[in-house]
Design a protein around this motif. Sequence first.
Motif, short mmCIF file in Angstrom:
data_model
loop_
_atom_site.label_atom_id
_atom_site.label_comp_id
_atom_site.label_asym_id
_atom_site.label_seq_id
_atom_site.Cartn_x
_atom_site.Cartn_y
_atom_site.Cartn_z
N CYS A 1 -32.88 -23.38 37.07
CA CYS A 1 -31.56 -23.44 37.68
C CYS A 1 -31.04 -22.07 38.11
O CYS A 1 -31.01 -21.14 37.31
CB CYS A 1 -30.56 -24.04 36.69
N PRO A 2 -30.58 -21.93 39.36
CA PRO A 2 -29.85 -20.73 39.75
C PRO A 2 -28.54 -20.65 38.98
O PRO A 2 -27.90 -21.67 38.70
CB PRO A 2 -29.60 -20.93 41.25
N LEU A 3 -28.13 -19.44 38.63
CA LEU A 3 -26.92 -19.23 37.84
C LEU A 3 -25.82 -18.62 38.70
O LEU A 3 -26.09 -17.97 39.71
CB LEU A 3 -27.23 -18.30 36.66
N PRO A 4 -24.56 -18.82 38.32
CA PRO A 4 -23.46 -18.25 39.09
C PRO A 4 -23.58 -16.73 39.18
O PRO A 4 -23.89 -16.06 38.17
CB PRO A 4 -22.21 -18.66 38.30
N PRO A 5 -23.33 -16.15 40.35
CA PRO A 5 -23.35 -14.69 40.46
C PRO A 5 -22.16 -14.10 39.70
O PRO A 5 -21.18 -14.80 39.42
CB PRO A 5 -23.23 -14.45 41.97
N PRO A 6 -22.23 -12.82 39.34
CA PRO A 6 -21.15 -12.22 38.54
C PRO A 6 -19.76 -12.41 39.13
O PRO A 6 -18.80 -12.64 38.39
CB PRO A 6 -21.55 -10.74 38.50
N GLY A 7 -19.63 -12.33 40.44
CA GLY A 7 -18.32 -12.48 41.06
C GLY A 7 -17.75 -13.87 41.01
O GLY A 7 -16.57 -14.08 41.32
N ASN A 8 -18.56 -14.85 40.62
CA ASN A 8 -18.11 -16.24 40.55
C ASN A 8 -17.81 -16.68 39.11
O ASN A 8 -17.83 -17.87 38.80
CB ASN A 8 -19.15 -17.17 41.16
N ARG A 9 -17.52 -15.73 38.26
CA ARG A 9 -17.15 -16.05 36.87
C ARG A 9 -15.65 -15.82 36.72
O ARG A 9 -15.19 -14.68 36.68
CB ARG A 9 -17.96 -15.18 35.90
N LEU A 10 -14.91 -16.92 36.69
CA LEU A 10 -13.46 -16.87 36.74
C LEU A 10 -12.84 -16.99 35.36
O LEU A 10 -13.36 -17.68 34.49
CB LEU A 10 -12.93 -18.01 37.62
N ARG A 11 -11.69 -16.36 35.17
CA ARG A 11 -10.91 -16.55 33.94
C ARG A 11 -10.19 -17.90 33.96
O ARG A 11 -9.82 -18.43 32.92
CB ARG A 11 -9.87 -15.43 33.79
N LEU A 12 -10.00 -18.45 35.12
CA LEU A 12 -9.30 -19.72 35.29
C LEU A 12 -10.06 -20.84 34.58
O LEU A 12 -11.27 -20.97 34.71
CB LEU A 12 -9.19 -20.03 36.78
N ALA A 13 -9.34 -21.65 33.82
CA ALA A 13 -9.95 -22.81 33.15
C ALA A 13 -9.86 -24.02 34.08
O ALA A 13 -8.79 -24.58 34.29
CB ALA A 13 -9.24 -23.10 31.83
N ILE A 14 -11.00 -24.41 34.64
CA ILE A 14 -11.05 -25.53 35.58
C ILE A 14 -11.37 -26.79 34.79
O ILE A 14 -12.54 -27.16 34.58
CB ILE A 14 -12.08 -25.26 36.69
N GLU A 15 -10.32 -27.46 34.32
CA GLU A 15 -10.48 -28.67 33.52
C GLU A 15 -10.57 -29.88 34.44
O GLU A 15 -9.69 -30.73 34.49
CB GLU A 15 -9.33 -28.79 32.53
N ALA A 16 -11.67 -29.92 35.17
CA ALA A 16 -11.93 -30.99 36.13
C ALA A 16 -13.44 -31.10 36.30
O ALA A 16 -14.18 -30.14 36.10
CB ALA A 16 -11.27 -30.68 37.47
N GLY A 17 -13.89 -32.30 36.66
CA GLY A 17 -15.31 -32.50 36.90
C GLY A 17 -16.08 -32.82 35.63
O GLY A 17 -15.53 -33.27 34.61
N GLU A 18 -17.37 -32.54 35.69
CA GLU A 18 -18.27 -32.92 34.59
C GLU A 18 -18.15 -31.97 33.41
O GLU A 18 -18.07 -30.75 33.58
CB GLU A 18 -19.72 -32.93 35.10
N GLN A 19 -18.14 -32.55 32.21
CA GLN A 19 -18.12 -31.77 30.98
C GLN A 19 -19.55 -31.51 30.49
O GLN A 19 -20.53 -31.91 31.13
CB GLN A 19 -17.32 -32.53 29.92
N ALA A 20 -19.65 -30.85 29.36
CA ALA A 20 -20.95 -30.56 28.77
C ALA A 20 -21.68 -31.87 28.45
O ALA A 20 -21.05 -32.86 28.04
CB ALA A 20 -20.79 -29.72 27.51
N TYR A 21 -22.99 -31.87 28.62
CA TYR A 21 -23.80 -33.04 28.33
C TYR A 21 -23.76 -33.34 26.83
O TYR A 21 -24.00 -32.45 26.01
CB TYR A 21 -25.23 -32.78 28.78
N PRO A 22 -23.47 -34.59 26.44
CA PRO A 22 -23.34 -34.90 25.02
C PRO A 22 -24.68 -35.13 24.31
O PRO A 22 -24.71 -35.23 23.07
CB PRO A 22 -22.52 -36.19 25.02
N GLY A 23 -25.77 -35.21 25.06
CA GLY A 23 -27.07 -35.48 24.44
C GLY A 23 -27.87 -34.24 24.18
O GLY A 23 -27.44 -33.11 24.43
N GLU A 24 -29.09 -34.44 23.70
CA GLU A 24 -30.02 -33.35 23.41
C GLU A 24 -30.73 -32.93 24.69
O GLU A 24 -31.14 -33.77 25.50
CB GLU A 24 -31.03 -33.80 22.37
#
Length: 315
Positions: free
Chosen positions: A290-313
């Motif tokens: 997986c490509p990872l977000p570039p450093p400039g795309n790491r926001l302090r803003l909490a985006i509480e929308a969309g998909e959450q962490a996967y609950p499985g293993e």
Amino acid sequence: MRKHGERRWGWGWLCLALPLLLLAACTRDAGGDIGPAAIDPDYVGGEQQWRLERARALQADDGWTTLVGLHWLELRAHYIGNGPRAGIDLGIGPPRLALVQQEAGEVYLTPERGVALTVNGEPLKGRVRLHPDRDEAPTRIGFDNGRGELGLIERGGRHALRVRHLDAPARSRFAGLRFWSPDPSWRMQATWVPHPPGQTLDIVNIVGQVDAMPNPGAVEFDRDGQSWRLEAVDGGDGLLVMFADGTSGHGSYGAGRYLDAPDPDGSGRLVLDFNRAYNPPCAYVRHATCPLPPPGNRLRLAIEAGEQAYPGEVL
């Protein structure tokens, strides 16, 4: 690959499959609390359909949960198969499958005598060149009576065999998806900031390799009284925004999420709908790059929308 066997679904999938009016009751926030009921049925209907399609795509015959292996080619020649006698142990399929050779920057596969393989759906009768996934027509080798498939990927100048199987553990043990409650306020207008033609952005993937990806511009939007900026890369059909935010590791996948966006209109405007932010494949399987977000795309803003962490293993 053809369909094979039954699927077992976790509670998250069952939740997604409930009728339209129950969608909001099936979505949970990062703390596990049930979110408020949605108001606009048309909006909720669109979100439900997108979530259903998202889960189905992950478990499709060519979905990410069918991955069972990623094997880097380190030598000029590798015997591949299933078991300790193979140079590359696929962990599935026949004991002896094929010989894989690297020659002058290209990769070739010769099937083991007596083993039935296919190449792009047709019987494989001899040595064949493997075209990697970034070619227009990548080569797909079928094995195990159509249940298994392997292909070549190229990352950072290195080659690897990516292996799929319809009986993959990540598929049979899929735990479903979790989302924040749909929130129309996270569907917002953004401004397009174009870059000079041909500009690229170095993107590091999860195994540490770097690719220069086309970076046509950035998007800017306002939230909580501040302006925020995210770099976009060419997503093939539109734009791809890879981002991490204040929920990363605290409700959403720790490595960040992806968001598909349309190309800007003639006035330089476009819509970002963070309700459709989704996890990269590495959130479900260990065999993706997986490509990872570039450093400039790491926001302090909490985006509480969309998909959450996967609950499985992660398998």
